[in-house]
Scaffold this motif. Sequence first.
Motif, mmCIF file in Angstrom:
data_model
loop_
_atom_site.group_PDB
_atom_site.id
_atom_site.type_symbol
_atom_site.label_atom_id
_atom_site.label_comp_id
_atom_site.label_asym_id
_atom_site.label_seq_id
_atom_site.Cartn_x
_atom_site.Cartn_y
_atom_site.Cartn_z
ATOM 1 N N GLN A 229 1.482 7.512 10.833
ATOM 2 C CA GLN A 229 1.437 8.904 11.278
ATOM 3 C C GLN A 229 2.802 9.569 11.137
ATOM 4 N N ASP A 230 3.859 8.836 11.533
ATOM 5 C CA ASP A 230 5.209 9.378 11.415
ATOM 6 C C ASP A 230 5.552 9.696 9.962
ATOM 7 N N LEU A 231 5.231 8.770 9.073
ATOM 8 C CA LEU A 231 5.577 8.958 7.669
ATOM 9 C C LEU A 231 4.767 10.082 7.030
ATOM 10 N N ASN A 232 3.530 10.268 7.482
ATOM 11 C CA ASN A 232 2.727 11.362 6.949
ATOM 12 C C ASN A 232 3.250 12.723 7.382
ATOM 13 N N VAL A 233 4.143 12.725 8.365
ATOM 14 C CA VAL A 233 4.810 13.957 8.789
ATOM 15 C C VAL A 233 6.205 14.054 8.168
ATOM 16 N N GLN A 234 6.924 12.931 8.189
ATOM 17 C CA GLN A 234 8.342 12.943 7.828
ATOM 18 C C GLN A 234 8.610 12.599 6.372
ATOM 19 N N ALA A 235 7.666 11.979 5.690
ATOM 20 C CA ALA A 235 7.887 11.528 4.313
ATOM 21 C C ALA A 235 6.799 12.082 3.411
ATOM 22 N N THR A 236 6.837 13.389 3.217
ATOM 23 C CA THR A 236 5.794 14.051 2.427
ATOM 24 C C THR A 236 6.265 14.437 1.038
ATOM 25 N N GLY A 237 7.553 14.263 0.752
ATOM 26 C CA GLY A 237 8.074 14.589 -0.565
ATOM 27 C C GLY A 237 7.717 13.509 -1.574
ATOM 28 N N GLU A 238 8.202 13.690 -2.796
ATOM 29 C CA GLU A 238 7.907 12.704 -3.839
ATOM 30 C C GLU A 238 8.604 11.379 -3.578
ATOM 31 N N THR A 239 9.793 11.428 -3.015
ATOM 32 C CA THR A 239 10.468 10.209 -2.579
ATOM 33 C C THR A 239 11.056 10.486 -1.209
ATOM 34 N N ALA A 240 11.090 9.474 -0.371
ATOM 35 C CA ALA A 240 11.538 9.662 1.004
ATOM 36 C C ALA A 240 12.239 8.405 1.491
ATOM 37 N N THR A 241 13.263 7.992 0.767
ATOM 38 C CA THR A 241 13.909 6.718 1.045
ATOM 39 C C THR A 241 14.438 6.637 2.462
ATOM 40 N N THR A 295 -5.008 -2.098 -4.280
ATOM 41 C CA THR A 295 -5.359 -0.900 -5.033
ATOM 42 C C THR A 295 -6.519 -0.115 -4.406
ATOM 43 N N ASP A 296 -7.546 -0.812 -3.929
ATOM 44 C CA ASP A 296 -8.693 -0.092 -3.358
ATOM 45 C C ASP A 296 -8.268 0.751 -2.163
ATOM 46 N N SER A 297 -7.394 0.185 -1.339
ATOM 47 C CA SER A 297 -6.943 0.909 -0.151
ATOM 48 C C SER A 297 -6.149 2.153 -0.522
ATOM 49 N N LEU A 298 -5.325 2.047 -1.544
ATOM 50 C CA LEU A 298 -4.542 3.205 -1.977
ATOM 51 C C LEU A 298 -5.420 4.240 -2.677
ATOM 52 N N ASP A 299 -6.429 3.770 -3.398
ATOM 53 C CA ASP A 299 -7.332 4.694 -4.074
ATOM 54 C C ASP A 299 -8.215 5.459 -3.087
ATOM 55 N N ALA A 300 -8.342 4.923 -1.878
ATOM 56 C CA ALA A 300 -9.216 5.545 -0.878
ATOM 57 C C ALA A 300 -8.583 6.783 -0.241
ATOM 58 N N VAL A 301 -7.278 6.978 -0.468
ATOM 59 C CA VAL A 301 -6.590 8.157 0.077
ATOM 60 C C VAL A 301 -5.945 8.916 -1.074
ATOM 61 N N PRO A 302 -5.679 10.199 -0.894
ATOM 62 C CA PRO A 302 -5.043 10.966 -1.975
ATOM 63 C C PRO A 302 -3.633 10.461 -2.266
ATOM 64 N N MET A 303 -3.160 10.724 -3.475
ATOM 65 C CA MET A 303 -1.779 10.398 -3.845
ATOM 66 C C MET A 303 -0.836 11.059 -2.842
ATOM 67 N N GLY A 304 0.181 10.307 -2.441
ATOM 68 C CA GLY A 304 1.198 10.847 -1.545
ATOM 69 C C GLY A 304 0.879 10.696 -0.079
ATOM 70 N N ILE A 305 -0.338 10.246 0.252
ATOM 71 C CA ILE A 305 -0.738 10.077 1.649
ATOM 72 C C ILE A 305 -0.543 8.616 2.061
ATOM 73 N N TRP A 306 0.068 8.428 3.216
ATOM 74 C CA TRP A 306 0.336 7.078 3.729
ATOM 75 C C TRP A 306 -0.913 6.484 4.358
ATOM 76 N N THR A 307 -1.080 5.181 4.181
ATOM 77 C CA THR A 307 -2.199 4.458 4.780
ATOM 78 C C THR A 307 -1.717 3.080 5.200
ATOM 79 N N THR A 308 -2.532 2.351 5.926
ATOM 80 C CA THR A 308 -2.177 0.983 6.310
ATOM 81 C C THR A 308 -3.110 0.016 5.587
ATOM 82 N N ILE A 309 -2.529 -1.106 5.174
ATOM 83 C CA ILE A 309 -3.266 -2.109 4.402
ATOM 84 C C ILE A 309 -2.977 -3.479 4.980
ATOM 85 N N ASP A 310 -4.014 -4.211 5.339
ATOM 86 C CA ASP A 310 -3.858 -5.551 5.885
ATOM 87 C C ASP A 310 -3.750 -6.546 4.738
ATOM 88 N N LEU A 311 -2.560 -7.137 4.585
ATOM 89 C CA LEU A 311 -2.343 -8.126 3.536
ATOM 90 C C LEU A 311 -2.237 -9.538 4.093
#
Length: 379
Positions: A229-241, A295-311
């Motif tokens: 949630q924090d990153l989806n607010v604070q890291a919305t640019g193309e890179t957010a190191t 890949t499936d988890s990342l494909d499930a959300v739009p590009m640039g949107i943060w998600t969580t993935i259980d690895l």
Amino acid sequence: MHSIKTKLFALGMAVSMLLGLAGCALSTPADVGTIGDVKIPAGVYLLAQYNAYTTASGLADLATGETANDVKAVLKAECTGTIGDEEVTATGAEYVEKLTLRAIEYYAAVETKFAELGATLEDAATAEAADSAQSLWDSNSELYAANGIGKASIEAYLLNAQKASKIQDLLYGENGMTPVTEQDYADYITNQCYYIESVQIPLVDYTTYSMADDEQKAQIQVLADQCMQDLNVQATGETATSAIYTAASTYVPQALAIMGGTMEDATQAMYYAGSQLYTPDDLAAYGSDEYNNLTDSLDAVPMGIWTTIDLGTTLLVARRIDPLVSYTAGDLATMYDLLTSMKSTELQDQFYAEGAALEHALDAGAMKTYSASNIKKNV
């Protein structure tokens, strides 16, 4: 931080195999004949054979109590696996023979093509092979000597790999015969690669190597969701190191604390955050099961949107972005050796086919002298 993954050419054998060589003592003959105009040194033959044995031992249908170290048992057992595009079922001895032949055919094809192109190795490549051979020899000279493997054989193998890389560059590099273009790289990056920024929230306390239990994992999942949630607010640019490292510094220590661990140095958090271009080979390591599915988890959300993935061992807070906004395709090709990623499999297949098509004048007597039955797993 960028993790550069480079696929190295080989003789159909892994470099790690060099650490466990075995075979009969070398005296005479010094080679096992020729493939095309290429003489196959006995040492190279033994390297190929041992690696083939290692593969076969992992496929062998062994009786209870038998292990990969039981050479006679492995060579008699039934092995089923894939050699090239063919599914093969054979005895261990036959399987080893097939794989060994394939490996030395590859070796011969590389040597032949290198000569045809009139190619030479740069001093740096030659020195790298020599240094690597010396390092391996220094670490394992007693093992090599006991099994008749000389340093020259190790160096010949490493030089063959350098030659294969040189051939790739001469064929497909910037000044090659059919160079991969900037647009080719861009298409490859866009259509087959994923550029991922991520924060790894650990599910393992690496000071004790203990996994989070169900209750702890549930608590850590809450942290990962908050990080997302924090990153989806604070890291919305193309890179957010900076935002990524801040998130790692905030949430990783909390996850470790839940498992009873600590982060002794706050700067260690940087190792839990980063960015990487994942090539198809990288992505192949991630399965399609409930866990380890990137890949499936990342494909499930739009590009640039943060998600969580259980690895499994980590909860990855990640997003996929377009790296061509910040980098040129050429920059990324250099940073990640995309030429090898794009062309090495194709070129390796070509070498296998060309090697198989060369005239074979192998010495059956010499190969019998260096039979796989002489392999020793321990010295």
